[in-house]
Scaffold this motif. Structure first.
Motif, PDB file in Angstrom:
ATOM      1  N   ALA A  47       0.980  -1.168   0.025  1.00 45.24           N
ATOM      2  CA  ALA A  47      -0.024   0.088  -0.043  1.00 45.24           C
ATOM      3  C   ALA A  47       0.932   1.341  -0.191  1.00 45.24           C
ATOM      4  O   ALA A  47       0.458   2.401  -0.635  1.00 45.24           O
ATOM      5  N   LYS A  48       2.084   1.267   0.660  1.00 40.72           N
ATOM      6  CA  LYS A  48       2.781   2.379   0.844  1.00 40.72           C
ATOM      7  C   LYS A  48       3.581   2.453  -0.659  1.00 40.72           C
ATOM      8  O   LYS A  48       3.460   3.625  -1.003  1.00 40.72           O
ATOM      9  N   VAL A  49       3.980   1.568  -1.146  1.00 40.19           N
ATOM     10  CA  VAL A  49       4.828   1.721  -2.498  1.00 40.19           C
ATOM     11  C   VAL A  49       3.656   2.182  -3.525  1.00 40.19           C
ATOM     12  O   VAL A  49       4.057   3.088  -4.323  1.00 40.19           O
ATOM     13  N   GLU A  54      -0.992  11.679   3.179  1.00 40.27           N
ATOM     14  CA  GLU A  54      -0.879  10.158   3.063  1.00 40.27           C
ATOM     15  C   GLU A  54       0.692   9.905   3.565  1.00 40.27           C
ATOM     16  O   GLU A  54       1.042   8.802   3.986  1.00 40.27           O
ATOM     17  N   GLU A  55       1.444  10.977   3.771  1.00 41.42           N
ATOM     18  CA  GLU A  55       2.904  10.530   4.054  1.00 41.42           C
ATOM     19  C   GLU A  55       3.140  10.225   5.671  1.00 41.42           C
ATOM     20  O   GLU A  55       3.889   9.538   5.669  1.00 41.42           O
ATOM     21  N   SER A  56       2.314  10.582   6.526  1.00 37.49           N
ATOM     22  CA  SER A  56       2.520  10.393   7.654  1.00 37.49           C
ATOM     23  C   SER A  56       2.333   8.919   8.107  1.00 37.49           C
ATOM     24  O   SER A  56       3.096   8.492   8.981  1.00 37.49           O
ATOM     25  N   PHE A  57       1.461   8.245   7.519  1.00 41.77           N
ATOM     26  CA  PHE A  57       1.354   6.714   7.595  1.00 41.77           C
ATOM     27  C   PHE A  57       2.760   6.389   7.132  1.00 41.77           C
ATOM     28  O   PHE A  57       3.141   5.148   7.739  1.00 41.77           O
ATOM     29  N   HIS A  58       3.353   6.696   6.145  1.00 44.35           N
ATOM     30  CA  HIS A  58       4.761   6.070   5.519  1.00 44.35           C
ATOM     31  C   HIS A  58       5.790   6.048   6.495  1.00 44.35           C
ATOM     32  O   HIS A  58       6.337   5.219   7.041  1.00 44.35           O
ATOM     33  N   GLN A  59       5.802   7.475   7.444  1.00 44.63           N
ATOM     34  CA  GLN A  59       6.625   7.405   8.079  1.00 44.63           C
ATOM     35  C   GLN A  59       6.726   6.719   9.494  1.00 44.63           C
ATOM     36  O   GLN A  59       7.449   5.930  10.085  1.00 44.63           O
ATOM     37  N   VAL A  68      13.647   8.509   5.070  1.00 47.11           N
ATOM     38  CA  VAL A  68      13.781   9.092   3.989  1.00 47.11           C
ATOM     39  C   VAL A  68      12.116   9.827   3.775  1.00 47.11           C
ATOM     40  O   VAL A  68      11.991  10.892   3.186  1.00 47.11           O
ATOM     41  N   ASP A  69      11.265   8.986   3.904  1.00 52.08           N
ATOM     42  CA  ASP A  69       9.790   9.653   4.312  1.00 52.08           C
ATOM     43  C   ASP A  69       9.687  11.022   5.067  1.00 52.08           C
ATOM     44  O   ASP A  69       9.282  11.990   4.774  1.00 52.08           O
ATOM     45  N   GLY A  70      10.534  10.605   6.299  1.00 53.57           N
ATOM     46  CA  GLY A  70      10.533  11.768   7.022  1.00 53.57           C
ATOM     47  C   GLY A  70      11.102  13.078   6.649  1.00 53.57           C
ATOM     48  O   GLY A  70      10.546  14.049   6.874  1.00 53.57           O
ATOM     49  N   ASP A  74       1.101   3.905  -2.908  1.00 55.66           N
ATOM     50  CA  ASP A  74       0.892   5.313  -2.504  1.00 55.66           C
ATOM     51  C   ASP A  74       1.739   6.380  -3.410  1.00 55.66           C
ATOM     52  O   ASP A  74       1.416   7.401  -3.848  1.00 55.66           O
ATOM     53  N   GLU A  75       3.022   5.902  -3.185  1.00 60.41           N
ATOM     54  CA  GLU A  75       4.220   6.698  -4.046  1.00 60.41           C
ATOM     55  C   GLU A  75       3.868   6.787  -5.417  1.00 60.41           C
ATOM     56  O   GLU A  75       4.143   7.748  -6.030  1.00 60.41           O
ATOM     57  N   GLY A  76       3.500   5.611  -5.829  1.00 63.89           N
ATOM     58  CA  GLY A  76       3.038   5.794  -7.336  1.00 63.89           C
ATOM     59  C   GLY A  76       1.796   6.860  -7.395  1.00 63.89           C
ATOM     60  O   GLY A  76       2.012   7.694  -8.310  1.00 63.89           O
TER      61      GLY A  76
HETATM   62 FE   LIG Z   1       6.134   8.349   1.121  1.00 61.41          FE
END
Ligand SMILES: [Fe+2]
Ligand SMILES: [Fe+2]
Lengths: 96, 316, 263
Positions: B75-77, B162-167, B133-135, B79-81
């Motif tokens: 799901a994270k990758v 969406e990013e805060s989930f990534h970090q 990296v996301d941070g 999201d990056e797409g």
């Molecule tokens: Fe991200």
């Protein structure tokens, strides 16, 4: 790009909750409306952001031109009487 | 309808006033050519970073150690797409086409974030990318939510959500490792040793050396300088490393009471320029892989087009 | 898999059969999801990349639910991750069609069309299972599969009606996959046993409808229906293709290298 013709661009509008307007969220490429709609679902509502989606071919949108902005929008600038805030009411008057 | 034409200088002054007043520039507005060009460069570079960034993490989707981690990482990758898509969209409002941007990437005319030219060697690297990296990306992107170009700013707002989930997912991976066996702790420390400095490099050269900085700040395409953002990142990250019980590989790192910030050592700029100029561990592979996927997909895109044309011809 | 001390509700034979049933459904979903996830970052264009990842996520999510239920029924007390990451190829029960390498985009979409065309009506029936847990998972999965089928069906039409190249590719994908489909309609002894109590669904009875539906799509796409001269099966007995071992080796590598840890 070597004869890789461009796929049409579609603008995506999402209604996030019943009762709200559709809001522009971005665009995507697809070959037709049906496909654009599905991709809009996959690309713009991955976190259940929407209950309804519209897609419109970008080329079909008729937009006001910025050079015309003066004649288009300025005339309503001098009609403050169209806005409720234009009218001062005594404090005693309620529910108006 | 235009009664008289404004001169170039008048237009430019009006434009700058709008920027100074924190009013957003929208696609149809007049804008200096250099502003448009700079924006396309910056937004497409940002988009390419999201897309190329799918590769180092994508490298572990099939190997994620639990079902939950596998779903989260996929799901994270994905999201990056999605972020890449939002950003290509924003750049397209400026008249750039996605095909042309991709071509520029393939020809090496367009850059992407150098951090993605480092390899992901162990599972801990996936935690490290999320956390560091996301941070670092978030620190930059938060400041860009106020960027002067409307579509870019709106894309950033969407992305930040969406990013805060990534970090957090990255940090959670590292918490599990930090609470795990000696081997897991060592794996996490090794990953931090490899990712710390490259992450600091993500913010780019010192302000004094940065080619586009001054003009970009005036146009509010950038909102904070490279060094300011880097400092923000270090300040927020050091306590998190302490929490994990991991040691940041910088002997000069210490709290400076007077400045109210952490002091930290100097980046190895030779390494930075080596990777930027295309000679990092993975530069060639990253581009080759993107090119291949694009090339392999060509017959599918052609098929779509042919199908649709036939359908339209039949309907007509 | 004989001799497992199965516990859970009802008599032991039933729990063992239910365990095997949930496990096999989990295996189908995980192995297919694992394959689909290989497309992430490699799809023909970005929008399709995100769409394929959604399908993969649905599959892995579905596997997780089936495994969690299986874990509750497992006589050996394994959890869902142990079921997924610590069984060998001979113990995996997935259908062979799920494990074949992704091939090109046409192969992936032809497989999806065949599996989705089976899954949607199957899951709709399974959603009426007398076992409430199975029924709930199936009901959720059926919704997902409805969307999957729309997508894969449209892609079949598009590729068949596209260029000469895409048409040749989708035709040869169907030809290569057709013989793996009969396995979808084979009943294991456990499934047959669970049929009486209304827990499982009669797969064999669905074959004619599936063939009709598939042939209708192929006809609409003006593709040739493969002749069906060969069939291959064995997955439900742990007899897999040679690809399967590599799929597991990759998927399980971290768990196998550092056994017994939390991740
Ligand atoms: Fe991200
Ligand atoms: Fe991102």
């Amino acid at each position: 790009m070597t004869n890789d013709r461009k796929l049409p661009l579609y603008e995506v509008f999402v209604r996030s909750r019943r009762g709200l307007d559709h809001k522009h969220v971005g665009s995507l490429h697809a070959e037709d409306g049906a496909q654009a709609l599905k991709y809009a679902r996959d690309c713009y509502t991955r976190r259940s952001e929407g209950v309804s989606i519209w897609v419109v071919r970008s080329s079909e949108i008729v937009a006001s031109q910025e050079e015309d902005a003066a004649s288009f929008f300025d005339p309503s600038d001098d009609k403050p009487y169209r806005h409720a805030t234009h009218y001062r009411l005594p404090k005693a008057v309620k529910n108006l | 309808m235009t009664e008289y034409r404004l001169s170039g200088a008048e237009l430019e002054a009006a434009f700058q006033t709008r920027v100074d007043d924190e009013r957003r520039i929208e696609p149809k507005d007049w804008m200096p050519d250099a502003y448009r060009k700079n924006l396309v460069r910056q937004i497409s570079q940002h988009a390419h970073s999201e897309i190329i960034g799918m590769q180092p993490e994508g490298n572990w989707i099939t190997r994620a150690p639990t079902l939950k981690r596998k779903m989260i990482l996929l799901a994270k990758v994905q999201d990056e797409g999605g972020h890449g898509l939002y950003l290509y969209s924003a750049a397209e409002t400026l008249g750039a086409s996605r095909e042309d941007m991709i071509e520029a990437l393939h020809q090496g005319r367009a850059k992407y974030a150098s951090i993605f030219n480092y390899p992901t060697l162990t599972w801990a690297d996936i935690g490290m990318i999320g956390w560091l990296v996301d941070g670092a990306a978030i620190v930059n992107q938060i400041s860009l939510q106020r960027t002067s170009y409307g579509p870019y700013s709106r894309a950033m707002i969407r992305i930040c959500k969406e990013e805060s989930f990534h970090q957090r997912q990255g940090f959670e991976i590292l918490m599990a490792l930090a609470a795990g066996s000696e081997a897991q702790k060592a794996m996490a420390q090794d990953a931090l040793n490899r990712w710390w400095w490259p992450t600091l490099m993500m913010f780019g050269p010192h302000d004094s050396e940065s080619a586009h900085s001054a003009q970009s700040m005036q146009w509010k395409i950038k909102r904070k300088s490279n060094d300011e953002l880097r400092q923000d990142f270090v300040d927020q990250t050091v306590p998190q490393a302490d929490f994990l019980g991991l040691k940041i590989p910088d002997p000069e790192l210490r709290w400076n009471e007077d400045r109210g910030h952490y002091d930290f050592g100097e980046i190895d700029w030779d390494e930075f320029w080596t990777v930027v100029s295309g000679n990092g561990l993975c530069n060639r592979e990253r581009l080759a892989r993107h090119r291949k996927a694009h090339q392999d997909g060509k017959w599918v895109r052609e098929a779509m087009r042919a199908y649709e044309e036939k359908r339209r011809a039949r309907a007509a | 898999m004989t001799g497992r001390r199965a516990h859970g509700r009802g008599h032991p034979g039933r729990a063992a059969a239910l365990f095997e049933f949930a496990l096999a459904l989990g295996d189908d979903a995980l192995v297919l999801g694992q394959r689909l996830s290989e497309w992430c970052g490699n799809a023909p264009f970005l929008e399709e990349d995100l769409a394929l990842a959604n399908v993969a996520l649905d599959c892995i999510g579905r596997a997780n639910l089936f495994y969690r239920y299986a874990a509750e029924l497992d006589g050996e007390g394994r959890n869902a991750d142990q079921l997924a990451f610590l069984r060998g190829s001979r113990e995996y029960r997935n259908l062979l069609i799920c494990e074949l390498p992704i091939g090109d985009f046409a192969f992936t979409m032809a497989r999806q069309a065949m599996v989705d065309t089976f899954n949607l009506p199957y899951l709709k029936r399974l959603a009426r299972s007398t076992d409430p847990r199975i029924a709930a998972i199936a009901a959720k999965a059926a919704k997902e599969s409805r969307y999957h089928l729309q997508r894969s069906r449209e892609w079949v039409l598009r590729l068949a009606g596209g260029t000469g190249e895409s048409r040749a590719k989708i035709q040869s994908a169907f030809d290569a996959l057709w013989g793996y489909c009969p396995e979808m309609f084979e009943m294991t002894s456990g499934e047959t046993a669970l049929l009486k109590s209304g827990v499982s669904v009669d797969r064999a009875a669905m074959k004619a409808d599936w063939e009709r539906a598939m042939k209708a799509v192929l006809a609409e796409a003006a593709l040739e229906a493969p002749e069906g001269k060969w069939t291959i099966s064995g997955g439900r007995n742990g007899l897999h293709t040679e690809h399967h071992g590599y799929l597991l080796a990759e998927m399980q590598s971290v768990q196998r290298a550092w056994p017994g840890l939390e991740w």
